[in-house]
Design an enzyme around this catalytic site. Sequence first.
Site, PDB file in Angstrom:
ATOM      1  N   GLN A 285       7.601  -2.239  -5.697  1.00  0.00           N
ATOM      2  CA  GLN A 285       6.197  -1.837  -5.628  1.00  0.00           C
ATOM      3  C   GLN A 285       6.019  -0.410  -6.148  1.00  0.00           C
ATOM      4  O   GLN A 285       6.922   0.441  -5.993  1.00  0.00           O
ATOM      5  CB  GLN A 285       5.649  -1.878  -4.185  1.00  0.00           C
ATOM      6  CG  GLN A 285       5.134  -3.236  -3.750  1.00  0.00           C
ATOM      7  CD  GLN A 285       6.219  -4.087  -3.094  1.00  0.00           C
ATOM      8  OE1 GLN A 285       7.131  -3.550  -2.443  1.00  0.00           O
ATOM      9  NE2 GLN A 285       6.136  -5.397  -3.272  1.00  0.00           N
TER      10      GLN A 285
ATOM     11  N   ASN B  55       1.914  -4.326  -6.631  1.00  0.00           N
ATOM     12  CA  ASN B  55       3.042  -5.192  -6.991  1.00  0.00           C
ATOM     13  C   ASN B  55       3.292  -5.144  -8.488  1.00  0.00           C
ATOM     14  O   ASN B  55       2.406  -4.777  -9.264  1.00  0.00           O
ATOM     15  CB  ASN B  55       2.713  -6.637  -6.578  1.00  0.00           C
ATOM     16  CG  ASN B  55       2.628  -6.797  -5.080  1.00  0.00           C
ATOM     17  OD1 ASN B  55       3.529  -6.395  -4.346  1.00  0.00           O
ATOM     18  ND2 ASN B  55       1.527  -7.365  -4.610  1.00  0.00           N
TER      19      ASN B  55
ATOM     20  N   CYS C 106       2.441  -2.208   3.103  1.00  0.00           N
ATOM     21  CA  CYS C 106       3.800  -2.225   2.560  1.00  0.00           C
ATOM     22  C   CYS C 106       4.632  -1.399   3.532  1.00  0.00           C
ATOM     23  O   CYS C 106       4.657  -0.173   3.436  1.00  0.00           O
ATOM     24  CB  CYS C 106       3.816  -1.649   1.145  1.00  0.00           C
ATOM     25  SG  CYS C 106       5.413  -1.811   0.331  1.00  0.00           S
TER      26      CYS C 106
ATOM     27  N   ASN D 254      -1.845  -7.439   4.989  1.00  0.00           N
ATOM     28  CA  ASN D 254      -1.586  -8.310   3.846  1.00  0.00           C
ATOM     29  C   ASN D 254      -1.180  -9.676   4.401  1.00  0.00           C
ATOM     30  O   ASN D 254      -0.747  -9.790   5.523  1.00  0.00           O
ATOM     31  CB  ASN D 254      -0.489  -7.714   2.935  1.00  0.00           C
ATOM     32  CG  ASN D 254       0.806  -7.423   3.684  1.00  0.00           C
ATOM     33  OD1 ASN D 254       0.858  -7.468   4.909  1.00  0.00           O
ATOM     34  ND2 ASN D 254       1.870  -7.169   2.944  1.00  0.00           N
TER      35      ASN D 254
ATOM     36  N   HIS E 139       0.729 -13.084   5.331  1.00  0.00           N
ATOM     37  CA  HIS E 139       2.102 -13.550   5.522  1.00  0.00           C
ATOM     38  C   HIS E 139       2.105 -14.951   6.131  1.00  0.00           C
ATOM     39  O   HIS E 139       1.325 -15.220   7.045  1.00  0.00           O
ATOM     40  CB  HIS E 139       2.869 -12.616   6.461  1.00  0.00           C
ATOM     41  CG  HIS E 139       3.202 -11.281   5.868  1.00  0.00           C
ATOM     42  ND1 HIS E 139       4.365 -11.037   5.156  1.00  0.00           N
ATOM     43  CD2 HIS E 139       2.501 -10.116   5.842  1.00  0.00           C
ATOM     44  CE1 HIS E 139       4.365  -9.778   4.746  1.00  0.00           C
ATOM     45  NE2 HIS E 139       3.248  -9.208   5.138  1.00  0.00           N
TER      46      HIS E 139
ATOM     47  N   GLU F  34       8.114 -12.231  -1.800  1.00  0.00           N
ATOM     48  CA  GLU F  34       6.942 -11.372  -1.716  1.00  0.00           C
ATOM     49  C   GLU F  34       5.885 -11.745  -2.761  1.00  0.00           C
ATOM     50  O   GLU F  34       6.207 -11.983  -3.938  1.00  0.00           O
ATOM     51  CB  GLU F  34       7.323  -9.905  -1.917  1.00  0.00           C
ATOM     52  CG  GLU F  34       8.035  -9.292  -0.741  1.00  0.00           C
ATOM     53  CD  GLU F  34       8.042  -7.777  -0.815  1.00  0.00           C
ATOM     54  OE1 GLU F  34       7.212  -7.205  -1.539  1.00  0.00           O
ATOM     55  OE2 GLU F  34       8.900  -7.174  -0.142  1.00  0.00           O
TER      56      GLU F  34
ATOM     57  N   CYS G 119      11.583  -6.690   3.595  1.00  0.00           N
ATOM     58  CA  CYS G 119      10.114  -6.621   3.582  1.00  0.00           C
ATOM     59  C   CYS G 119       9.665  -6.157   4.965  1.00  0.00           C
ATOM     60  O   CYS G 119       9.863  -6.898   5.952  1.00  0.00           O
ATOM     61  CB  CYS G 119       9.522  -7.984   3.242  1.00  0.00           C
ATOM     62  SG  CYS G 119       7.716  -7.993   3.174  1.00  0.00           S
TER      63      CYS G 119
ATOM     64  N   SER H 139       6.499  -5.319   6.230  1.00  0.00           N
ATOM     65  CA  SER H 139       5.351  -6.022   6.816  1.00  0.00           C
ATOM     66  C   SER H 139       5.726  -7.470   7.112  1.00  0.00           C
ATOM     67  O   SER H 139       5.240  -8.068   8.074  1.00  0.00           O
ATOM     68  CB  SER H 139       4.144  -5.946   5.875  1.00  0.00           C
ATOM     69  OG  SER H 139       4.483  -6.440   4.576  1.00  0.00           O
ATOM     70  N   GLY H 140       6.649  -8.011   6.293  1.00  0.00           N
ATOM     71  CA  GLY H 140       7.141  -9.368   6.542  1.00  0.00           C
ATOM     72  C   GLY H 140       7.940  -9.459   7.828  1.00  0.00           C
ATOM     73  O   GLY H 140       7.871 -10.457   8.552  1.00  0.00           O
TER      74      GLY H 140
HETATM   75  N1  LIG Z   1       7.600  -4.746   0.429  1.00  0.00           N
HETATM   76  C1  LIG Z   1       6.457  -4.622   1.312  1.00  0.00           C
HETATM   77  C2  LIG Z   1       5.555  -5.802   1.277  1.00  0.00           C
HETATM   78  C3  LIG Z   1       4.795  -5.840   0.019  1.00  0.00           C
HETATM   79  C4  LIG Z   1       3.710  -6.828   0.169  1.00  0.00           C
HETATM   80  C5  LIG Z   1       3.146  -7.218  -1.164  1.00  0.00           C
HETATM   81  N2  LIG Z   1       4.084  -8.054  -1.901  1.00  0.00           N
HETATM   82  C6  LIG Z   1       1.847  -7.962  -0.974  1.00  0.00           C
HETATM   83  O1  LIG Z   1       1.281  -8.354  -1.990  1.00  0.00           O
HETATM   84  O2  LIG Z   1       1.382  -8.099   0.179  1.00  0.00           O
HETATM   85  C7  LIG Z   1       6.823  -4.312   2.745  1.00  0.00           C
HETATM   86  O3  LIG Z   1       7.894  -3.736   2.967  1.00  0.00           O
HETATM   87  O4  LIG Z   1       5.990  -4.617   3.640  1.00  0.00           O
END
Ligand SMILES: N[C@H](CCC[C@H](N)C(=O)O)C(=O)O
Length: 274
Positions: free
Chosen positions: A46, A66, A75, A147, A149, A195, A204, A206-207
């Site tokens: 990112q 992204n 993120c 975001n 998930h 992602e 990730c 937020s994941g």
């Molecule tokens: N790497 C990021 C998540 C990116 C999320 C992005 N891919 C989206 O479009 O929501 C993290 O550590 O949370």
Amino acid sequence: MTIRFHKMQGLGNDFVVIDRRSQDFQASIHNVSRLCDRRFGVGCDQLVLLDAPEEGGGDVGVRFFNPDGSEAGACGNASRCVAALLGGAPVLRTRGGLLPSFRTESGEIGIDMGRPAFDWKSIPLACEMDSSSLPLPGAPAACSMGNPHATFFDGLERAGRDGAALERDPLFPERANIGCVDILDRRSIRLRVWERGAGLTLACGSGACAAVVNGVRRGLLDRRCEVLMDGGSLTIAWREADDHVLMIGAATHVFEGVLSRDALNGIDDDRAAS
Ligand SMILES: N[C@H](CCC[C@H](N)C(=O)O)C(=O)O
């Protein structure tokens, strides 16, 4: 003309950070995708832009893009990197909300990622449905951490096998990040994430938050969990008192660089992403 940047990583999820408080950079789709490219540009999962906080509050405005040029409202790993870069305990203003940060005695960085959202319009989902079990094979749970998930609880393999198709399933009008969990016990999981707009990453943040929250909703996990990913592990705690999710982990500054604007050609591309 050149652009100064920082290259940083959180558990191998890597970022280019450009501070726009001291230089111009237009986040056109072309510029973002070129800069994120691991051959034609610097290369990262990112691109992170820092802006003045303005009326939004906080100490710094932070935006995440992204490699496909799409913008993410959250993120987690990059948020820890920005907090580490700025020092102290900055409050980050993101599209997902104001995120306070803190530093632990062991030198790790913590971010209060705020409250998860479960209603279909907030995630978003294509229509009204129970977001704790979606009508898809594997019956994932979905939530927003700023975001979108979707979290599956039947092993890691689906991320690489079906992630690209699931990211763009019609159920997700803004696409989705696809998390796949292998439960080790109620307080520790393995996680692999496909992602949105980036593909498989080593971690990730937020994941990881979404996986723990969705696991608690499904009665599978405790509110505090270690999340082990290919690039390293995070501690996630979904606080009962205020429903906020705390994420704690490493953040590393790799190098500072100077990018030639020639590398971006078409820098004033008029297809501005934002
Ligand atoms: N790497 C990021 C998540 C990116 C999320 C992005 N891919 C989206 O479009 O929501 C993290 O550590 O949370």
